[in-house]
Design a protein around this motif. Structure first.
Motif, PDB file in Angstrom:
ATOM      1  N   ALA A  46      21.248  -8.786  -9.148  1.00 25.94           N
ATOM      2  CA  ALA A  46      21.487  -9.447  -7.860  1.00 25.94           C
ATOM      3  C   ALA A  46      20.897 -10.857  -7.814  1.00 25.94           C
ATOM      4  CB  ALA A  46      20.922  -8.599  -6.729  1.00 25.94           C
ATOM      5  N   GLY A  47      20.201 -11.250  -8.886  1.00 24.52           N
ATOM      6  CA  GLY A  47      19.691 -12.612  -8.960  1.00 24.52           C
ATOM      7  C   GLY A  47      18.293 -12.828  -8.426  1.00 24.52           C
ATOM      8  N   TYR A  48      17.573 -11.757  -8.118  1.00 28.59           N
ATOM      9  CA  TYR A  48      16.216 -11.919  -7.625  1.00 28.59           C
ATOM     10  C   TYR A  48      15.278 -12.213  -8.801  1.00 28.59           C
ATOM     11  CZ  TYR A  48      18.171  -9.772  -3.447  1.00 28.59           C
ATOM     12  OH  TYR A  48      18.952  -9.502  -2.348  1.00 28.59           O
ATOM     13  N   SER A  49      14.393 -13.212  -8.631  1.00 31.58           N
ATOM     14  CA  SER A  49      13.515 -13.607  -9.728  1.00 31.58           C
ATOM     15  C   SER A  49      12.296 -14.322  -9.180  1.00 31.58           C
ATOM     16  CB  SER A  49      14.269 -14.527 -10.692  1.00 31.58           C
ATOM     17  OG  SER A  49      13.413 -15.017 -11.714  1.00 31.58           O
ATOM     18  N   ASN A  50      11.101 -13.979  -9.708  1.00 30.67           N
ATOM     19  CA  ASN A  50       9.851 -14.661  -9.359  1.00 30.67           C
ATOM     20  C   ASN A  50       9.684 -14.834  -7.854  1.00 30.67           C
ATOM     21  OD1 ASN A  50       7.391 -15.955  -9.925  1.00 30.67           O
ATOM     22  ND2 ASN A  50       8.336 -17.980  -9.862  1.00 30.67           N
ATOM     23  N   GLU A  51       9.856 -13.750  -7.122  1.00 33.80           N
ATOM     24  CA  GLU A  51       9.720 -13.794  -5.668  1.00 33.80           C
ATOM     25  C   GLU A  51       9.176 -12.462  -5.167  1.00 33.80           C
ATOM     26  OE1 GLU A  51      13.645 -13.460  -3.500  1.00 33.80           O
ATOM     27  OE2 GLU A  51      14.384 -13.945  -5.516  1.00 33.80           O
ATOM     28  N   PRO A  52       8.667 -12.462  -3.935  1.00 30.90           N
ATOM     29  CA  PRO A  52       8.120 -11.209  -3.407  1.00 30.90           C
ATOM     30  C   PRO A  52       9.220 -10.225  -3.044  1.00 30.90           C
ATOM     31  CG  PRO A  52       8.067 -12.917  -1.715  1.00 30.90           C
ATOM     32  CD  PRO A  52       8.517 -13.579  -2.992  1.00 30.90           C
ATOM     33  N   VAL A  53       9.030  -8.988  -3.449  1.00 32.62           N
ATOM     34  CA  VAL A  53       9.928  -7.897  -3.065  1.00 32.62           C
ATOM     35  C   VAL A  53       9.095  -6.873  -2.303  1.00 32.62           C
ATOM     36  CG1 VAL A  53      11.455  -6.060  -3.854  1.00 32.62           C
ATOM     37  CG2 VAL A  53      11.434  -8.268  -5.045  1.00 32.62           C
ATOM     38  N   VAL A  54       9.382  -6.690  -1.040  1.00 27.96           N
ATOM     39  CA  VAL A  54       8.647  -5.730  -0.226  1.00 27.96           C
ATOM     40  C   VAL A  54       9.086  -4.315  -0.603  1.00 27.96           C
ATOM     41  CG1 VAL A  54       8.250  -4.862   2.113  1.00 27.96           C
ATOM     42  CG2 VAL A  54       8.341  -7.333   1.693  1.00 27.96           C
ATOM     43  N   VAL A  55       8.111  -3.454  -0.883  1.00 29.88           N
ATOM     44  CA  VAL A  55       8.385  -2.034  -1.101  1.00 29.88           C
ATOM     45  C   VAL A  55       7.841  -1.293   0.114  1.00 29.88           C
ATOM     46  CG1 VAL A  55       8.028  -0.027  -2.573  1.00 29.88           C
ATOM     47  CG2 VAL A  55       8.273  -2.292  -3.609  1.00 29.88           C
ATOM     48  N   PHE A  56       8.769  -0.956   1.023  1.00 31.21           N
ATOM     49  CA  PHE A  56       8.418  -0.319   2.299  1.00 31.21           C
ATOM     50  C   PHE A  56       8.891   1.130   2.222  1.00 31.21           C
ATOM     51  CE2 PHE A  56       9.299  -0.275   7.136  1.00 31.21           C
ATOM     52  CZ  PHE A  56       8.037   0.218   7.391  1.00 31.21           C
ATOM     53  N   MET A  57       8.041   1.963   1.605  1.00 26.74           N
ATOM     54  CA  MET A  57       8.420   3.339   1.330  1.00 26.74           C
ATOM     55  C   MET A  57       7.272   4.286   1.651  1.00 26.74           C
ATOM     56  SD  MET A  57      10.333   2.845  -2.383  1.00 26.74           S
ATOM     57  CE  MET A  57      10.510   4.624  -2.613  1.00 26.74           C
ATOM     58  N   GLN A  58       7.607   5.550   1.773  1.00 28.52           N
ATOM     59  CA  GLN A  58       6.588   6.581   1.953  1.00 28.52           C
ATOM     60  C   GLN A  58       5.702   6.643   0.716  1.00 28.52           C
ATOM     61  OE1 GLN A  58       8.138  10.624   2.203  1.00 28.52           O
ATOM     62  NE2 GLN A  58       6.619  11.140   3.746  1.00 28.52           N
ATOM     63  N   LYS A  59       4.411   6.849   0.941  1.00 29.46           N
ATOM     64  CA  LYS A  59       3.477   6.917  -0.175  1.00 29.46           C
ATOM     65  C   LYS A  59       3.841   8.078  -1.102  1.00 29.46           C
ATOM     66  CE  LYS A  59      -1.434   7.680  -1.234  1.00 29.46           C
ATOM     67  NZ  LYS A  59      -2.794   7.883  -0.693  1.00 29.46           N
ATOM     68  N   GLY A  60       3.850   7.802  -2.401  1.00 30.36           N
ATOM     69  CA  GLY A  60       4.140   8.858  -3.352  1.00 30.36           C
ATOM     70  C   GLY A  60       4.636   8.295  -4.672  1.00 30.36           C
ATOM     71  N   PRO A  61       4.988   9.170  -5.611  1.00 31.40           N
ATOM     72  CA  PRO A  61       5.421   8.744  -6.941  1.00 31.40           C
ATOM     73  C   PRO A  61       6.622   7.804  -6.928  1.00 31.40           C
ATOM     74  CG  PRO A  61       4.905  11.091  -6.944  1.00 31.40           C
ATOM     75  CD  PRO A  61       4.868  10.646  -5.513  1.00 31.40           C
ATOM     76  N   CYS A  62       7.560   8.013  -6.001  1.00 29.46           N
ATOM     77  CA  CYS A  62       8.751   7.160  -5.978  1.00 29.46           C
ATOM     78  C   CYS A  62       8.389   5.722  -5.636  1.00 29.46           C
ATOM     79  CB  CYS A  62       9.771   7.703  -4.977  1.00 29.46           C
ATOM     80  SG  CYS A  62      10.508   9.279  -5.474  1.00 29.46           S
ATOM     81  N   ALA A  63       7.458   5.534  -4.711  1.00 24.67           N
ATOM     82  CA  ALA A  63       7.028   4.176  -4.367  1.00 24.67           C
ATOM     83  C   ALA A  63       6.419   3.484  -5.584  1.00 24.67           C
ATOM     84  CB  ALA A  63       6.030   4.217  -3.208  1.00 24.67           C
TER      85      ALA A  63
ATOM     86  N   THR B 275      -2.186  11.347 -11.988  1.00 23.29           N
ATOM     87  CA  THR B 275      -2.675  11.056 -10.641  1.00 23.29           C
ATOM     88  C   THR B 275      -1.975  11.938  -9.626  1.00 23.29           C
ATOM     89  OG1 THR B 275      -3.277   8.738 -11.076  1.00 23.29           O
ATOM     90  CG2 THR B 275      -2.753   9.320  -8.807  1.00 23.29           C
ATOM     91  N   TRP B 276      -2.779  12.598  -8.796  1.00 26.78           N
ATOM     92  CA  TRP B 276      -2.270  13.359  -7.658  1.00 26.78           C
ATOM     93  C   TRP B 276      -2.547  12.578  -6.380  1.00 26.78           C
ATOM     94  CZ3 TRP B 276       0.519  17.849  -7.311  1.00 26.78           C
ATOM     95  CH2 TRP B 276       0.725  18.547  -8.509  1.00 26.78           C
ATOM     96  N   PHE B 277      -1.504  12.407  -5.564  1.00 28.15           N
ATOM     97  CA  PHE B 277      -1.663  11.774  -4.258  1.00 28.15           C
ATOM     98  C   PHE B 277      -2.035  12.850  -3.247  1.00 28.15           C
ATOM     99  CE2 PHE B 277       1.392   8.970  -6.475  1.00 28.15           C
ATOM    100  CZ  PHE B 277       0.627   7.809  -6.468  1.00 28.15           C
ATOM    101  N   ILE B 278      -3.279  12.823  -2.826  1.00 29.00           N
ATOM    102  CA  ILE B 278      -3.798  13.859  -1.926  1.00 29.00           C
ATOM    103  C   ILE B 278      -3.235  13.644  -0.522  1.00 29.00           C
ATOM    104  CG2 ILE B 278      -5.885  14.886  -0.950  1.00 29.00           C
ATOM    105  CD1 ILE B 278      -7.399  13.819  -3.405  1.00 29.00           C
ATOM    106  N   PRO B 279      -2.709  14.685   0.124  1.00 27.05           N
ATOM    107  CA  PRO B 279      -2.200  14.516   1.493  1.00 27.05           C
ATOM    108  C   PRO B 279      -3.267  13.918   2.409  1.00 27.05           C
ATOM    109  CG  PRO B 279      -1.564  16.657   0.624  1.00 27.05           C
ATOM    110  CD  PRO B 279      -2.515  16.056  -0.376  1.00 27.05           C
ATOM    111  N   LYS B 280      -2.884  12.904   3.158  1.00 26.71           N
ATOM    112  CA  LYS B 280      -3.834  12.214   4.030  1.00 26.71           C
ATOM    113  C   LYS B 280      -4.487  13.172   5.014  1.00 26.71           C
ATOM    114  CE  LYS B 280      -4.182   8.469   7.387  1.00 26.71           C
ATOM    115  NZ  LYS B 280      -3.442   7.423   8.151  1.00 26.71           N
ATOM    116  N   SER B 281      -3.731  14.154   5.504  1.00 23.02           N
ATOM    117  CA  SER B 281      -4.256  15.076   6.518  1.00 23.02           C
ATOM    118  C   SER B 281      -5.452  15.874   6.012  1.00 23.02           C
ATOM    119  CB  SER B 281      -3.154  16.040   6.976  1.00 23.02           C
ATOM    120  OG  SER B 281      -2.697  16.831   5.881  1.00 23.02           O
ATOM    121  N   TYR B 282      -5.538  16.076   4.680  1.00 24.43           N
ATOM    122  CA  TYR B 282      -6.632  16.874   4.135  1.00 24.43           C
ATOM    123  C   TYR B 282      -7.981  16.198   4.312  1.00 24.43           C
ATOM    124  CZ  TYR B 282      -3.371  20.151   1.912  1.00 24.43           C
ATOM    125  OH  TYR B 282      -2.410  21.093   1.678  1.00 24.43           O
TER     126      TYR B 282
END
Length: 501
Positions: A48-65, A215-222
């Motif tokens: 898509a032509g994106y290069s040397n610029e900020p890309v916001v990753v606005f996702m739920q915390k976890g392995p996919c992010a 790495t395990w992402f511990i649930p915040k509620s715990y």
């Protein structure tokens, strides 16, 4: 020489493709998964032509992010991690600073994006993109180790968040030195506590790639249900944790360790705040086989910059922040910008070395205030970060943290460190958390505590530890200490309630 942090992923994906790398209760990604997904995301952005610029990753915390972060880097861009738990106003301020062309979102965040002029891309669609190996190879050939890798936003005294820009070289240097301190290996299993939008998560993300750890992402509620938290550590056989001190304090203060102990912990790293001695000792008693390491460092210097490992017989009233990591120098400056070497003399902690980041994103004025020419010489350009923290040396040459410079106040002709009042309160049995504020208009000291003591008893105990001019005028008993999303005491929130409210 290593130039790009993703060379760690290239190597470990070839060596341990099927090992689970990043895990939570909904998803587990192997190193092969991470490699493929990062290449797909990187290909989509490059196409898509994106290069040397900020890309916001606005996702739920976890392995996919995490895989999205790596995909952004594959494309020769730098990621900006955000999270839906962040206040809407703060997200809008960050978007206003970045003016991003592209945002990566998921099902939980796609309807929560603020208005912006760029393009929103869905993660699930990006990872189906055929890998464009030619484009990715050409991008990798052009990259150098001073190219940015991420922008992490920290609090700003003006209310406007500051975006700290870190490069590949500073992150690589951090990974190498921190891993030595923590003694990370392929057998390391991290239990992550920090949000992904703060630099504290670097302790887990990149050493996991370097060594083929997990790495395990511990649930915040715990972290609100410490018995569940300890059980989770045991279930996942987590052996290494790098948490803010308040997370440990809460568990110990509720006496959970008297009933259930972490069975596998061998490395306990803490930082960001003072670890009260009583709670620290409770953890050391519960985990006698573990190494306890105090870490210190500002976001502006790529995570942590120095460390102190507690010896078995440690019983000093304050835990030192210790000595700098390899390839990092830290020194104290007095009010005249002269180097301090004397014991017991306070000065501002300054840091130089590869760890010093590239400054604040699109904010040259504030960058120039904090990232300055080394005042100890003018013979060549050398950036130094002035932390705004006050420290001193102990008899062994270790650095001791005193307080923030802006927590130093003047009252009745005396200079007072609010951190000293907090430290005194935390030595009292029954006090599990403390935060001292100063009402400048009324010249009053305000102490907020989580305590089992009556106000009069607490006041009397403080009177045995502090001179009269340092005794609080007002004390508030709290059920719990309010924390920011990254686990630090929410001083601004307390000020709003008890000074400006």
């Amino acid at each position: 020489m290593r130039i790009n942090v993703l060379s760690y992923l290239d190597e470990i994906a070839a060596r341990l493709p099927n090992k689970a790398a990043f895990c939570d209760d909904q998803c587990q990604l192997t190193f092969a998964d991470l490699d493929l997904r990062s290449r797909a995301v990187g290909s989509a952005l490059a196409n898509a032509g994106y290069s040397n610029e900020p890309v916001v990753v606005f996702m739920q915390k976890g392995p996919c992010a995490v895989s999205a972060f790596f995909g952004v880097v594959r494309a020769g861009c730098f990621y900006v991690p955000l999270d839906e738990e962040m206040p809407r106003h703060r997200i809008e301020l960050i978007f206003d600073t970045l003016k991003p062309s592209v945002v990566i979102c998921d099902d939980t965040t796609q309807d929560k994006l603020p208005t912006f002029e760029g393009t929103a891309l869905h993660y699930n669609e990006l990872i189906t993109t055929p890998v464009n190996e030619i484009a990715l190879h050409e991008i990798a050939l052009r990259q150098i180790d001073t190219d940015p890798i991420y922008v992490v936003f920290t609090s700003g005294s003006t209310g406007k968040p500051k975006g700290v820009v870190a490069c590949h070289r500073s992150v690589i240097d951090y990974i190498e030195t921190l891993s030595d301190v923590l003694q990370v290996s392929e057998n390391t299993i991290f239990g992550n506590q920090a949000p992904l939008y703060v630099d504290a998560c670097l302790k887990e993300l990149f050493p996991t790639l370097k060594f083929g750890a997990q790495t395990w992402f511990i649930p915040k509620s715990y972290f609100s249900f410490p018995m569940k938290l300890i059980a989770y550590l045991n279930e996942k056989r987590i052996n290494t944790v790098c948490w803010v001190a308040s997370a440990f304090t809460m568990i110990a203060a509720l006496r959970v360790l008297n009933e259930l102990v972490p069975q596998h912990l061998h490395t306990v790293a803490f930082g960001s705040e003072v670890f009260p001695q009583k709670q620290l000792q409770a953890w050391r008693t519960a985990c006698p086989q573990a190494r306890f390491i105090n870490l210190y460092g500002p976001t502006e210097c790529t995570g942590m910059s120095c460390y102190y490992e507690l010896p078995a017989n440690f019983d000093a009233p304050r835990v030192p922040i210790g000595r700098p990591f390899r390839n990092t120098d830290m020194f104290l400056l007095d009010d005249d910008d002269q180097r301090i070497t004397q014991l017991g003399q306070a000065g501002e902690i300054c840091i130089r070395g590869t760890c010093v980041t590239l400054g604040y994103y699109a904010d040259p004025e504030r960058s120039a205030q904090a990232f300055v020419q080394n005042p100890l010489h003018s013979r060549y350009a050398e950036p130094v970060y002035r932390t705004g923290d006050l420290g001193e040396y102990d008899d062994a040459g270790n650095l001791l943290f005193i307080s923030r410079r802006d927590h130093q106040i003047k009252r009745a002709g005396y200079r007072i460190e609010l951190g000293e009042i907090e430290s005194a309160a935390l030595t009292i049995d029954g006090v599990s958390a403390a935060c001292c504020l100063f009402d400048e208009a009324k010249k009053k000291l305000i102490l907020c505590t989580v305590s089992t003591l009556a106000r009069a008893d607490l006041q009397a105990e403080l009177g045995t530890k502090l001179p009269p001019y340092m005794l609080p005028n007002i004390m508030h008993a709290l059920d719990h200490m309010p924390l920011t999303p990254n686990g630090k005491i929410d001083r601004n929130g307390l000020k709003e309630n008890y000074i400006h409210g």
